[in-house]
Scaffold this active site. Structure first.
Site, short mmCIF file in Angstrom:
data_model
loop_
_atom_site.label_atom_id
_atom_site.label_comp_id
_atom_site.label_asym_id
_atom_site.label_seq_id
_atom_site.Cartn_x
_atom_site.Cartn_y
_atom_site.Cartn_z
CE1 TYR A 26 -39.23 -27.17 -81.17
CE2 TYR A 26 -37.94 -28.88 -80.18
CZ TYR A 26 -38.01 -27.53 -80.27
OH TYR A 26 -36.98 -26.63 -80.01
CG HIS A 29 -37.66 -25.61 -85.36
ND1 HIS A 29 -37.68 -24.41 -85.36
CD2 HIS A 29 -38.60 -25.97 -84.48
CE1 HIS A 29 -38.60 -23.80 -84.57
NE2 HIS A 29 -39.15 -24.76 -83.88
NE ARG A 82 -32.22 -26.46 -75.17
CZ ARG A 82 -33.22 -26.41 -75.86
NH1 ARG A 82 -34.58 -25.76 -75.53
NH2 ARG A 82 -33.14 -27.09 -76.93
CD GLU A 113 -43.42 -22.64 -84.15
OE1 GLU A 113 -44.45 -23.63 -84.10
OE2 GLU A 113 -42.45 -22.40 -83.39
CD GLU A 130 -46.12 -26.69 -86.79
OE1 GLU A 130 -46.57 -27.72 -86.56
OE2 GLU A 130 -45.36 -26.04 -86.03
CG ASP A 149 -47.91 -23.75 -83.87
OD1 ASP A 149 -48.95 -23.32 -83.22
OD2 ASP A 149 -46.98 -24.35 -83.16
CD GLN A 202 -42.58 -20.42 -78.08
OE1 GLN A 202 -42.61 -19.68 -79.08
NE2 GLN A 202 -42.15 -21.67 -78.19
CE LYS A 215 -45.26 -22.55 -80.15
NZ LYS A 215 -44.76 -22.54 -81.53
CB THR A 236 -40.95 -25.21 -87.06
OG1 THR A 236 -41.67 -24.30 -86.00
CG2 THR A 236 -40.35 -23.86 -87.81
#
Ligand code: CA
Length: 417
Positions: free
Chosen positions: A129, A134, A143, A200, A202, A234, A241, A254, A350
């Site tokens: 991550y 991202h 959040r 995603e 990646e 991904d 999720q 996922k 990502t």
């Protein structure tokens, strides 16, 4: 490194994403040939089994006559890099060994006549991550915009153990997953197909060298364990999720399918594309310190093609935006003594750049559904629709040479009834 002024006598290699400087490994088969290791050059595939059989490269033919590159990688870099140079020599302008050979018809197949298979027998799969942009975007959306990054993020290359069984090769479609979602915050969850199907963007790497339990790989040695890179989608069902991920992280949102591009580009082919990553502040712990340029300038793009419609590129990002580099990821993964096996796959997380068109998922591009993405056929997307095809591409470009990865493509099929 194969010098940039070298050219191949394979005419289609010039200007291709598979020039003589690339020579990525894959597994291919045709109507006549069982799955085996091949190397991409221009619009052709070089058959390593046939080269080995005729002793044109220093390789046991049985290692090439397999449906994964694992045994080949396990030979070790000294051996595989020597073979890479032998292959480059055979393909170099002026070398007529293959064209004059009595078995020359056996050495090449046309790429469009071949079926490409997942090149790696994947043992374990870890997803990191590691893109700051991202992680920040997700933090802002879900959040606290003022404290978007969680307190550990600038200290730890955050990752989790994913699922290897459902990693498929480019070109494999998948069914829209079903599961628990919670469309209305104040109501109980429901069983449904996912309404928020996302990709995603990646880059993955494959481990080519095993370690013992208890052993730690330093950032200095990490590249010896990284055999090569590929593109990785991904796939993520955002609604599944979002409901399941607290407290233990991603699970069924996922693990229904992830997609890998078919060619593994040796890390040696990317040496000329090294760049420095962003300064890491706060200072990292000593085991995460590193020397030299460990990021790579690889242009990445994602396109969406609705059924029977032309594609629209909706994202342009770059692998250079990684905050945590692959060497730090590997050092962190093994700092506790976790062992590595040949064929382990690690994905970057990502990859989002600073600009809105550089965001590496639809969640970010359409900003949680609030900014629909316009496609060329006049339709809009906030997430993937059934029968959409998602195409990822990667290119490292310099001095007229392009090291490409080959498409990482998948199609969303309707949920299975
Ligand atoms: Ca991911």
């Amino acid at each position: 490194m194969i010098s940039f002024d070298k050219k191949s006598w394979v005419a289609s290699a010039q200007g291709s994403i598979f020039p003589i400087q690339n020579l990525p490994y894959g597994i291919f088969s045709t109507a006549q040939k069982t799955p085996r290791i091949g190397v991409a050059i221009g619009d052709k595939i070089l058959d390593l089994y046939e080269l080995a059989l005729h002793q044109l490269i220093d390789l046991n033919p049985e290692i090439a006559n397999q449906n994964s590159i694992n045994s080949f990688m396990a030979l070790g870099k000294e051996k595989t890099n020597a073979i890479r140079l032998q292959i480059a020599s055979l393909l170099e302008m002026g070398n007529d060994l293959l064209t004059n050979h009595s078995n020359k018809a056996d050495f090449f197949v046309e790429m469009d006549q071949a079926k490409l298979h997942l090149p790696i027998k994947i043992g374990d799969y870890t997803d990191f991550y590691s893109s700051r942009q991202h992680a920040t975007n997700v933090g802002i959306m879900f959040r606290d915009p003022a404290n978007a990054l969680l307190p550990n993020w600038l200290h730890i290359p955050v990752g989790y153990h994913g699922r290897a069984s459902s990693i498929v090769v480019s070109g494999t479609p998948f069914h829209r997953p079903k599961g628990q979602i919670k469309p209305v915050e104040s109501e109980p969850p429901i069983y449904s197909e996912s309404k928020r199907m996302d990709f995603e963007l990646e880059v993955g790497f494959v481990v080519g060298q095993a370690t013992e339990l208890g052993q730690t790989v330093s950032t200095k040695d990490a590249e010896k364990y990284i055999f090569g890179l590929f593109l990785f989608n991904d796939l993520s069902a955002r609604d599944i999720q979002q409901w399941e991920y607290v407290p233990l992280g991603p699970f069924l949102g996922k693990n229904f399918a992830s997609v890998a591009s078919p060619w593994v580009v040796p890390i040696e082919a990317l040496d000329a594309f090294r760049v420095a990553g962003e300064d890491q502040n706060p200072k990292v712990l000593p085991y995460l310190e590193f020397e030299g340029a460990k990021n790579y300038n690889i242009e990445l793009e994602v396109a969406i093609a609705p059924e029977n419609q032309e594609e629209t590129v909706i994202c342009r990002s770059n692998f250079k935006y990684m905050y945590w580099n692959m060497c730090q990821q590997l050092a962190h993964h093994t700092v506790n003594g976790c062992n590595l096996n040949v064929g382990d796959v690690m994905a970057s997380g990502t990859i989002s750049g600073p600009e809105p068109h550089e965001f590496g998922s639809m969640l970010e591009l359409a900003w949680k559904g609030t900014k629909p993405i316009q496609l060329k056929d006049g339709t809009e997307r906030v997430f993937l629709k059934d029968n959409d095809t998602c195409i990822m591409r990667g290119f490292a470009k310099k001095d007229g040479v392009t090291i490409g990865f080959g498409d990482c493509t998948t199609k969303v099929l309707p949920a299975k009834s």
